[in-house]
Design a protein around this motif. Structure first.
Motif, PDB file in Angstrom:
ATOM      1  N   GLY A 262       0.827  -1.211   0.000  1.00  0.00           N
ATOM      2  CA  GLY A 262       0.000   0.000   0.000  1.00  0.00           C
ATOM      3  C   GLY A 262       0.855   1.253   0.000  1.00  0.00           C
ATOM      4  N   LEU A 265       2.318   1.896  -3.385  1.00  0.00           N
ATOM      5  CA  LEU A 265       1.329   2.400  -4.337  1.00  0.00           C
ATOM      6  C   LEU A 265       0.970   3.865  -4.089  1.00  0.00           C
ATOM      7  CD1 LEU A 265      -1.142  -0.640  -4.513  1.00  0.00           C
ATOM      8  CD2 LEU A 265       0.359   0.161  -6.342  1.00  0.00           C
ATOM      9  N   ALA A 269       1.385  10.351  -2.830  1.00  0.00           N
ATOM     10  CA  ALA A 269       0.665  11.172  -1.850  1.00  0.00           C
ATOM     11  C   ALA A 269       1.591  11.624  -0.723  1.00  0.00           C
ATOM     12  CB  ALA A 269      -0.510  10.385  -1.276  1.00  0.00           C
ATOM     13  N   VAL A 273       2.792  15.510   0.559  1.00  0.00           N
ATOM     14  CA  VAL A 273       2.802  16.050   1.926  1.00  0.00           C
ATOM     15  C   VAL A 273       4.195  16.576   2.266  1.00  0.00           C
ATOM     16  CG1 VAL A 273       2.479  15.501   4.366  1.00  0.00           C
ATOM     17  CG2 VAL A 273       0.974  14.482   2.654  1.00  0.00           C
TER      18      VAL A 273
ATOM     19  N   THR B 246      -4.841  16.201   7.533  1.00  0.00           N
ATOM     20  CA  THR B 246      -5.746  16.706   6.489  1.00  0.00           C
ATOM     21  C   THR B 246      -5.080  16.619   5.123  1.00  0.00           C
ATOM     22  OG1 THR B 246      -6.660  18.274   8.081  1.00  0.00           O
ATOM     23  CG2 THR B 246      -7.096  18.730   5.762  1.00  0.00           C
ATOM     24  N   LEU B 247      -3.849  17.089   5.090  1.00  0.00           N
ATOM     25  CA  LEU B 247      -3.084  17.129   3.851  1.00  0.00           C
ATOM     26  C   LEU B 247      -2.871  15.717   3.313  1.00  0.00           C
ATOM     27  CD1 LEU B 247      -1.701  19.474   2.377  1.00  0.00           C
ATOM     28  CD2 LEU B 247       0.377  18.959   3.641  1.00  0.00           C
ATOM     29  N   LEU B 248      -2.539  14.812   4.196  1.00  0.00           N
ATOM     30  CA  LEU B 248      -2.286  13.428   3.798  1.00  0.00           C
ATOM     31  C   LEU B 248      -3.566  12.805   3.247  1.00  0.00           C
ATOM     32  CD1 LEU B 248      -0.156  11.212   3.795  1.00  0.00           C
ATOM     33  CD2 LEU B 248      -0.875  10.577   6.085  1.00  0.00           C
ATOM     34  N   ASN B 251      -4.306  14.217  -0.153  1.00  0.00           N
ATOM     35  CA  ASN B 251      -3.401  13.677  -1.154  1.00  0.00           C
ATOM     36  C   ASN B 251      -3.732  12.224  -1.484  1.00  0.00           C
ATOM     37  OD1 ASN B 251      -0.865  15.309  -2.128  1.00  0.00           O
ATOM     38  ND2 ASN B 251      -1.300  16.016  -0.074  1.00  0.00           N
ATOM     39  N   LEU B 252      -4.151  11.472  -0.470  1.00  0.00           N
ATOM     40  CA  LEU B 252      -4.471  10.055  -0.699  1.00  0.00           C
ATOM     41  C   LEU B 252      -5.775   9.904  -1.478  1.00  0.00           C
ATOM     42  CD1 LEU B 252      -3.487   8.535   2.762  1.00  0.00           C
ATOM     43  CD2 LEU B 252      -2.388   8.031   0.588  1.00  0.00           C
ATOM     44  N   SER B 255      -5.524  11.562  -5.689  1.00  0.00           N
ATOM     45  CA  SER B 255      -4.361  11.322  -6.543  1.00  0.00           C
ATOM     46  C   SER B 255      -4.545  10.088  -7.423  1.00  0.00           C
ATOM     47  CB  SER B 255      -3.097  11.144  -5.694  1.00  0.00           C
ATOM     48  OG  SER B 255      -2.980  12.159  -4.745  1.00  0.00           O
ATOM     49  N   LYS B 258      -4.610   4.334  -8.257  1.00  0.00           N
ATOM     50  CA  LYS B 258      -3.481   3.584  -7.720  1.00  0.00           C
ATOM     51  C   LYS B 258      -3.212   4.003  -6.265  1.00  0.00           C
ATOM     52  CE  LYS B 258       1.078   4.027  -8.527  1.00  0.00           C
ATOM     53  NZ  LYS B 258       2.324   4.235  -9.292  1.00  0.00           N
ATOM     54  N   VAL B 259      -3.169   5.313  -6.074  1.00  0.00           N
ATOM     55  CA  VAL B 259      -2.909   5.847  -4.735  1.00  0.00           C
ATOM     56  C   VAL B 259      -4.032   5.467  -3.767  1.00  0.00           C
ATOM     57  CG1 VAL B 259      -2.671   7.975  -3.397  1.00  0.00           C
ATOM     58  CG2 VAL B 259      -1.448   7.733  -5.549  1.00  0.00           C
ATOM     59  N   GLY B 262      -3.608   2.002  -2.700  1.00  0.00           N
ATOM     60  CA  GLY B 262      -2.491   1.996  -1.756  1.00  0.00           C
ATOM     61  C   GLY B 262      -2.932   2.469  -0.380  1.00  0.00           C
ATOM     62  N   ALA B 263      -3.745   3.530  -0.362  1.00  0.00           N
ATOM     63  CA  ALA B 263      -4.236   4.081   0.907  1.00  0.00           C
ATOM     64  C   ALA B 263      -5.066   3.054   1.653  1.00  0.00           C
ATOM     65  CB  ALA B 263      -5.050   5.349   0.631  1.00  0.00           C
TER      66      ALA B 263
END
Lengths: 331, 331
Positions: A262, A265, A269, A273, B246-248, B251-252, B255, B258-259, B262-263
């Motif tokens: 994960g 992948l 992100a 950050v 929040t930012l993470l 971004n997750l 994006s 795929k991301v 991953g998240a």
């Protein structure tokens, strides 16, 4: 335009410094610029194949991170940092840059480059990230002073506003006073008195008190604070962001295969950050209130950080930001 | 043991408060405990099916987040918060708990429950996370005062040391002074003088000045600071950790696929980070220096946070921590 560079300050000096300067030298914006590198020629010269736009002033004396700031600036008169500042004082250069010992850079700015007439206490001002947009915010004083009077904080507000508008291109920047609550009567005597000074200044777009919980969300473009609190806030942001990244990395790497896949992948992100909290794209911290641009970048700066600091300095010199301060404070 | 609970303070009152108290009531540790809930019976009673170990003291008056703290405590004599504090003053209860208006809780602690003889300025002390281990560290004063003298900071060091050892079980806790550098002569006059007081106190395991960059790494078990700086540091930690999460998340979630996959796979790791910065497991912030345990939890507390605060209060009452303070400061 001439920029005096302490080539020996910082963890990766002189390599990162010279590489960053060369990167700037090769950019179109800098066709008008000469970089004067102060430091050990034997170490600097091998890093430069094309010497165009570069001057080297040889010296072997260096102020280290362990040196007592004020004393070392007074005694090590041949140190690369001191000579670079002296070049600005002697009008040989327009701006001074170093990644070295913070206290010594401040002393060079205040005692060698010198204060602007009418400014009692120069303030150190980094640009910090905002998560809502890419503009960032200015924080000052971030630690040039251990204690401040309301009049100093008023000076910071005015200088920060000028900088945000002139260098960062923020229209009518919002000025906030960092305080322990948003109500007008919050804080100690210094902050209460500062609130009134800022409120009564018609030249400032004062938005009132701001709390540290909201500054990364962009509650103000310029956050005004005394140097002791500002220093603690700056270091807390660095420490918390660093701690969270470390923690996240540890959790991603030590939680089994599924999590690791994960992490791979969603790498993009995390990079996003990290990039947001990498403030080197804004340049270094400026010691506002000196007779010329004095910029201090992080000791750990790489050539990219040095390059961005050169862009920032170029902008300040080109726009004559310091002359605007001088005119304003001479009134 | 009796704990006086302001059932009406906080964003999720009375539900979260009552649920947290019931969770505690049902735990074995609390077989000796009666919880006195102060608030609107019409709202509280329907939340309780089994009333064992619970007393309700009906009142409809409430101090809100918008009330001016000191004035509201003086005027709203029938407010749930004031009555709960009054019960401690009248020796009907052993400790006071609220998630309400912070300033009003401080005023209730200082003016109603009262200061310990010999303590000039009670200090607000949360337990904050450390990333290196699970022990956390205590920060005080986190904002009960807008300005402090060195003697107050010395009191904080002593009280914080007692608390860390007695309640958190830290042996010979390391005491650090939050300052703008680690050298002994750093800071303004207050911090310079405090350094000497702490250094010269044989009862303290003083490790010197600590910077905000290292406190989350556990550079000290108790970080002593003036209330203005401590408040800024606390809010900066909250603001930075919140901004990064929040930012993470943004971004997750924005994006691409795929991301996102991953998240989903690495969710567990994010939960680990979030859990680390969720300090409610340490309980609430204690107003140290009052005649009885006074604990203030976050306005946004859920029943879990309330439960942990009850555990913390139980531990303080059981170990008679406040009596130890009294004996020590009576010397």
């Amino acid at each position: 335009m001439k920029i005096a560079v302490d080539a020996m300050g910082g963890d990766h000096a002189p390599k990162a410094i010279v590489e960053g300067v060369l990167r700037a030298r090769d950019a179109t914006e800098f066709r008008d610029t000469t970089f004067i590198l102060f430091g050990d020629e034997a170490q600097i010269k091998p890093l430069i194949s094309d010497g165009h736009g570069i001057e080297i002033r040889h010296t072997t004396e260096v102020i280290t991170g362990e040196d007592e700031p004020v004393r070392s600036v007074r005694r090590k008169k041949q140190a690369s940092m001191v000579l670079a500042a002296q070049a600005v004082k002697d009008h040989e250069a327009d701006a001074f840059f170093s990644c070295g010992n913070t206290g010594a850079v401040l002393a060079c700015g205040i005692f060698v480059v010198g204060r602007i007439k009418g400014i009692e206490r120069p303030g150190l001002m980094p640009t910090m990230p905002t998560i809502t947009n890419d503009a960032g915010f200015n924080l000052l004083d971030a630690g040039a002073n251990a204690s401040n009077k309301p009049e100093h904080l008023h000076e910071y507000a005015k200088m920060g506003a000028f900088y945000a508008e002139d260098v960062r291109g923020v229209q009518n920047p919002k000025i906030g006073l960092l305080n322990n609550g948003t109500e007008y009567d919050k804080g100690d005597d210094v902050h209460k008195a500062t609130y009134q000074l800022l409120k009564d200044d018609p030249d400032l777009n004062f938005v009132g008190n701001v709390e540290a919980t909201t500054i990364l969300q962009g509650s103000a473009d310029v956050v005004v604070t005394d140097g002791f609190t500002g220093n603690a806030v700056l270091k807390t942001i660095e420490g918390t962001a660093g701690a969270m990244m470390t923690l996240l990395k540890d959790n991603l790497m030590h939680s089994g295969t599924k999590v690791k896949i994960g992490a791979a992948l969603s790498k993009q992100a995390f990079k996003g950050v990290k990039a947001k909290f990498d403030t080197s794209r804004y340049g270094g911290a400026v010691l506002l209130g000196c007779n010329a641009p004095v910029v201090k970048s992080h000791g750990a700066s790489d050539n990219r950080a040095v390059y961005y600091a050169m862009l920032q300095i170029h902008e300040m010199v080109r726009k004559d930001t310091v002359t605007k301060f001088k005119d304003y404070f001479a009134k």
